[in-house]
Design a protein around this motif. Sequence first.
Motif, PDB file in Angstrom:
ATOM      1  N   LEU A  10       0.845  -1.193   0.000  1.00  0.00           N
ATOM      2  CA  LEU A  10       0.000   0.000   0.000  1.00  0.00           C
ATOM      3  C   LEU A  10       0.879   1.241   0.000  1.00  0.00           C
ATOM      4  CD1 LEU A  10      -2.709  -1.038   2.602  1.00  0.00           C
ATOM      5  CD2 LEU A  10      -2.952  -0.948   0.127  1.00  0.00           C
ATOM      6  N   VAL A  11       0.644   2.125  -0.970  1.00  0.00           N
ATOM      7  CA  VAL A  11       1.384   3.378  -1.062  1.00  0.00           C
ATOM      8  C   VAL A  11       0.577   4.500  -0.408  1.00  0.00           C
ATOM      9  CG1 VAL A  11       2.430   5.038  -2.658  1.00  0.00           C
ATOM     10  CG2 VAL A  11       2.516   2.589  -3.170  1.00  0.00           C
ATOM     11  N   SER A  12      -0.721   4.510  -0.676  1.00  0.00           N
ATOM     12  CA  SER A  12      -1.645   5.467  -0.058  1.00  0.00           C
ATOM     13  C   SER A  12      -3.008   4.796  -0.021  1.00  0.00           C
ATOM     14  CB  SER A  12      -1.690   6.773  -0.858  1.00  0.00           C
ATOM     15  OG  SER A  12      -2.359   6.579  -2.093  1.00  0.00           O
ATOM     16  N   ASN A  13      -4.034   5.543   0.372  1.00  0.00           N
ATOM     17  CA  ASN A  13      -5.357   4.925   0.414  1.00  0.00           C
ATOM     18  C   ASN A  13      -6.010   4.829  -0.962  1.00  0.00           C
ATOM     19  OD1 ASN A  13      -5.927   7.618   0.115  1.00  0.00           O
ATOM     20  ND2 ASN A  13      -7.513   7.672   1.680  1.00  0.00           N
ATOM     21  N   THR A  14      -5.363   5.356  -2.009  1.00  0.00           N
ATOM     22  CA  THR A  14      -5.876   5.230  -3.376  1.00  0.00           C
ATOM     23  C   THR A  14      -4.845   4.640  -4.338  1.00  0.00           C
ATOM     24  OG1 THR A  14      -5.202   7.479  -3.929  1.00  0.00           O
ATOM     25  CG2 THR A  14      -7.469   7.172  -3.127  1.00  0.00           C
ATOM     26  N   ARG A  15      -3.694   4.237  -3.826  1.00  0.00           N
ATOM     27  CA  ARG A  15      -2.636   3.718  -4.703  1.00  0.00           C
ATOM     28  C   ARG A  15      -1.897   2.572  -4.019  1.00  0.00           C
ATOM     29  NH1 ARG A  15       1.137   7.570  -8.233  1.00  0.00           N
ATOM     30  NH2 ARG A  15      -0.867   7.818  -9.233  1.00  0.00           N
ATOM     31  N   ALA A  16      -1.577   1.548  -4.828  1.00  0.00           N
ATOM     32  CA  ALA A  16      -0.840   0.390  -4.326  1.00  0.00           C
ATOM     33  C   ALA A  16       0.029  -0.180  -5.440  1.00  0.00           C
ATOM     34  CB  ALA A  16      -1.803  -0.679  -3.818  1.00  0.00           C
ATOM     35  N   VAL A  17       1.042  -0.950  -5.042  1.00  0.00           N
ATOM     36  CA  VAL A  17       1.891  -1.666  -5.988  1.00  0.00           C
ATOM     37  C   VAL A  17       1.638  -3.151  -5.768  1.00  0.00           C
ATOM     38  CG1 VAL A  17       4.250  -2.175  -6.704  1.00  0.00           C
ATOM     39  CG2 VAL A  17       3.640   0.137  -5.979  1.00  0.00           C
TER      40      VAL A  17
END
Length: 144
Positions: A70-77
Motif C-alpha cells: 500500500l502506497v496510499s489509500n488510493t494507490r498500491a503496488v
Amino acid sequence: MKAILLPILCLVFFTAHSQTTFDSEADVLLYLTTKGPFTNKDANVTLTFSDMGSRLSSGRSSYFNPEVTLVSNTRAVVEYQSLNNPDVTVQFIVDTKENVIMDRRDKSIFKAYSYDEEQPKKLVVKQSAKPAPKKKTAPAKKKS
C-alpha cells in the motif's frame, strides 16, 4: 417531504460517485477483481484478475502469488510471479483515482472500462427526403 428526500438523494449521489479507497491488501485484490478486466487498447492487451485477485491472466501468460504494497489509500503496488517461470515477475501500480493500473516496467496504462463511459457512436441511417407514395387499396366487398 423535501427534508427527507434531500438527504436520501445526497447519500445516493455520494455513494455512486465515491472512489474506492484501500484500507488493506485485500481491498486492492478485491478492486482488481471487481473493476477488471483492464485493457490497453493501443497494445491490444487485456489483463484479467480472478480468484480474488490471486491470479492474473494476460493472453497466454499467467501469474500468481500477489504481493501488495500500500502506497496510499488510493494507490498500491502489486507484484505477481510467473506461473511458468518463478524468476519472472510483473509489477503494477494500481490507482483508484484514475481507475487504471500501470505496468512499472514499461509504463503501459491499462484502463478499466465500465458501462457508464461513452460508447461508440451508432450508425445512423438517413431516410430519403421524399416519403414513398402510399398505395391505395379498394375497400373490401361484403359477401351477400
